[in-house]
Design a protein around this motif. Structure first.
Motif, PDB file in Angstrom:
ATOM      1  N   TRP A  60       1.000  -0.892  -0.062  1.00 56.08           N
ATOM      2  CA  TRP A  60      -0.367  -0.081   0.132  1.00 56.08           C
ATOM      3  C   TRP A  60       0.446   1.355  -0.363  1.00 56.08           C
ATOM      4  CZ3 TRP A  60      -4.535  -1.106  -2.168  1.00 56.08           C
ATOM      5  CH2 TRP A  60      -4.938  -2.255  -1.398  1.00 56.08           C
ATOM      6  N   LYS A 120      -5.933  -4.197   6.688  1.00 54.73           N
ATOM      7  CA  LYS A 120      -6.025  -2.664   6.207  1.00 54.73           C
ATOM      8  C   LYS A 120      -4.577  -2.517   5.841  1.00 54.73           C
ATOM      9  CE  LYS A 120      -8.658   0.654   7.022  1.00 54.73           C
ATOM     10  NZ  LYS A 120      -9.797   1.584   7.516  1.00 54.73           N
ATOM     11  N   SER A 122       0.258  -3.176   5.335  1.00 57.16           N
ATOM     12  CA  SER A 122       0.290  -4.582   4.140  1.00 57.16           C
ATOM     13  C   SER A 122       1.894  -4.872   4.725  1.00 57.16           C
ATOM     14  CB  SER A 122       0.663  -4.131   2.397  1.00 57.16           C
ATOM     15  OG  SER A 122       1.803  -3.092   2.862  1.00 57.16           O
ATOM     16  N   SER A 125       3.918  -0.514   3.349  1.00 55.44           N
ATOM     17  CA  SER A 125       3.023   0.976   3.410  1.00 55.44           C
ATOM     18  C   SER A 125       4.263   1.589   3.077  1.00 55.44           C
ATOM     19  CB  SER A 125       2.353   0.294   4.780  1.00 55.44           C
ATOM     20  OG  SER A 125       0.997  -0.556   4.774  1.00 55.44           O
ATOM     21  N   SER A 353      -6.819   7.057   2.035  1.00 56.77           N
ATOM     22  CA  SER A 353      -6.048   7.264   1.036  1.00 56.77           C
ATOM     23  C   SER A 353      -6.345   8.420   1.590  1.00 56.77           C
ATOM     24  CB  SER A 353      -6.690   6.609  -0.757  1.00 56.77           C
ATOM     25  OG  SER A 353      -6.548   8.255  -1.292  1.00 56.77           O
ATOM     26  N   GLU A 367     -12.173   3.279  -0.334  1.00 54.58           N
ATOM     27  CA  GLU A 367     -10.814   2.149  -0.292  1.00 54.58           C
ATOM     28  C   GLU A 367     -11.475   1.083  -1.186  1.00 54.58           C
ATOM     29  OE1 GLU A 367     -11.778   0.650   3.846  1.00 54.58           O
ATOM     30  OE2 GLU A 367     -10.476   2.288   4.796  1.00 54.58           O
ATOM     31  N   LEU A 393      -6.429   1.792  -1.236  1.00 56.72           N
ATOM     32  CA  LEU A 393      -6.183   2.003   0.349  1.00 56.72           C
ATOM     33  C   LEU A 393      -4.889   2.897  -0.187  1.00 56.72           C
ATOM     34  CD1 LEU A 393      -7.333  -0.125   0.900  1.00 56.72           C
ATOM     35  CD2 LEU A 393      -6.258  -0.272   3.411  1.00 56.72           C
ATOM     36  N   SER A 394      -3.788   3.173  -1.010  1.00 59.15           N
ATOM     37  CA  SER A 394      -2.832   3.899  -1.281  1.00 59.15           C
ATOM     38  C   SER A 394      -3.686   5.288  -1.158  1.00 59.15           C
ATOM     39  CB  SER A 394      -2.041   3.464  -2.394  1.00 59.15           C
ATOM     40  OG  SER A 394      -1.700   2.292  -2.015  1.00 59.15           O
ATOM     41  N   GLU A 408      -5.432  -2.645  -5.020  1.00 56.97           N
ATOM     42  CA  GLU A 408      -5.200  -4.056  -4.504  1.00 56.97           C
ATOM     43  C   GLU A 408      -4.194  -4.884  -5.436  1.00 56.97           C
ATOM     44  OE1 GLU A 408      -6.010  -7.184  -1.240  1.00 56.97           O
ATOM     45  OE2 GLU A 408      -7.832  -6.328  -2.852  1.00 56.97           O
TER      46      GLU A 408
END
Length: 416
Positions: A60, A120, A122, A125, A353, A367, A393-394, A408
């Motif tokens: 992410w 949520k 990684s 991240s 984000s 998301e 989520l980035s 994702e």
């Protein structure tokens, strides 16, 4: 373990990164502003997509840009086992085609001993930082490294600063002078860290020294600001936000906020104030005047907001207004000088984000991959809604007049 490969003189040239390049988390200012870009306002799976590139593994981290190259980190499981080893990797993509130019393993994480991460999060991240011909990558407790942008060869890597994370890693690094700086906020260590960016050796370490809070972990990225002609590094963690001198780590001031923990949003600086979200269990927003010394909790907090404050997305400043999107989809416009609420609007969806501003509009990404484009002002006005229907989520990246959107599974370049 510290690994060092000597830098040739050619790699020391060109230290400044062009402001048009998106070289760190949230762009050149670190605050989600693309000052010169005119970005697309409408897109979809079959509309205004220059390319879509599948990305191996899961990460992410946000995309960063230098010239015609885009850089990402990712974590690739080495088996289908529940506790699989994770290959922690850095990727370089061609900006014109999305083609992966190189893909390098930086660290290998043992799956049997790896700490559990939040659903949520990684294992990749934190967002890379680009400077000159180098890319700096950070994987939290697993280590930090410097690679050459040209081919991904490792200049140095270090795993000296091991600590015990909770829910994984998140905060990204910044550079000031000769230092690569990041926050460590684990269960057993809470500090601001500076490495020598040329070698990876520890330059200084400043501990948070916070007591009587329920949980010590946080994930925020520090922000560099100028106050009265001097640079301050603002680092938010559990229970406290600190300002330190980036040259030596000496603490300048601190403001406490009780028992707040798992602080994720990056602070912003506008209107002469530092705005900090205080984390779980219920986030508040504090606005701090950064011209004090020592503990300024009782003297320099201009105002506090305790409703609809985000736990994860970072704030945005446009003019004198502050915009924030709560995790459950409520967008708020505040008067940045007084904290007065100008308006609130339920946008819908769940958000991680951070907000982005370019060419007179604000971009929100939820998301589920749905984006809402909003015009700032005294009333809520939605300009467009766009849906890629992929988990996201980035935070968004920018290249020229195009958007980089990571989901994702893939990275998109969105272009009119």
């Amino acid at each position: 373990m510290l690994i060092l490969v000597l830098l040739g003189s050619s790699q020391l040239a060109g230290q400044a990164t062009a402001q048009s390049n998106w070289f760190q988390f949230r762009g050149p200012t670190g605050q989600g502003i693309a000052a010169t870009a005119t970005l697309p306002k409408e897109w979809g799976p079959e509309k205004n997509i220059a390319w879509r590139q599948e990305v191996p593994g899961l990460g992410w981290s946000s995309p960063v840009v230098a010239g015609n190259r885009i850089f990402l980190t990712t974590a690739v499981p080495q088996s289908e086992e529940k506790k699989a080893d994770q290959s922690l990797r850095t990727l370089c993509l061609d900006a014109d085609t999305g083609k992966i130019l190189w893909d390098v393993e930086v660290f290998l994480q043992d799956g049997e001993t790896a700490p559990r991460i939040h659903g949520k999060n990684s294992h990749a991240s934190p967002t890379p930082y680009l400077e000159g011909e180098l890319v700096y990558v950070h994987f939290g407790h697993m280590g930090t490294a410097c690679l050459r942008q040209k081919d991904g060869s490792i200049v140095w890597s270090t795993q000296e600063l091991s600590y015990r994370p909770t829910h994984g890693n998140g905060g990204s690094p910044v550079i000031w002078g000769d230092h690569l700086i990041f926050s460590i906020d684990g269960a057993d260590m809470q500090a601001v860290i500076a490495l020598d960016k040329a070698t990876g050796e520890l330059a200084w370490k400043t501990e948070r020294n916070v007591e009587d809070i329920p949980k010590y972990f946080s994930f925020s990225t520090p922000l560099l600001i100028e106050v009265d002609g001097k640079t301050q590094l603002i680092s938010a963690g559990s229970g406290v936000v600190m300002a330190v001198d980036p040259s030596d780590g000496k603490e300048i001031w601190r403001a406490g906020y009780g028992k707040g923990y798992s602080v994720v949003p990056r602070p912003i600086f506008a209107n002469g104030l530092v705005y900090v979200c205080t984390g779980y269990d219920r986030a508040t927003l504090i606005a701090v005047r950064p011209d004090g010394e020592g503990d300024v909790t009782d003297s320099h907090i201009a105002f506090t907001i305790d409703r609809n404050v985000p736990l994860n997305p970072s704030l945005l400043s446009v003019g004198t207004s502050i915009y924030m999107i709560s995790d459950n989809g409520i967008l708020t416009c505040l008067d940045g000088l007084t904290g007065e609420v100008v308006w609130r609007e339920r946008v819908g969806g769940n958000f991680s984000s951070s907000l982005l501003y370019a060419d007179g509009v604000i971009y929100l990404l939820d998301e589920a991959g749905k984006s809402t484009v909003v015009k700032p002002g005294n009333e809520y006005e939605a300009v467009a809604e766009n849906d890629l229907a992929e988990r996201a989520l980035s935070s968004l990246g920018v290249i020229d007049n195009d958007i980089l959107l990571r989901t994702e599974k893939a990275l998109y370049r969105i272009a009119d």
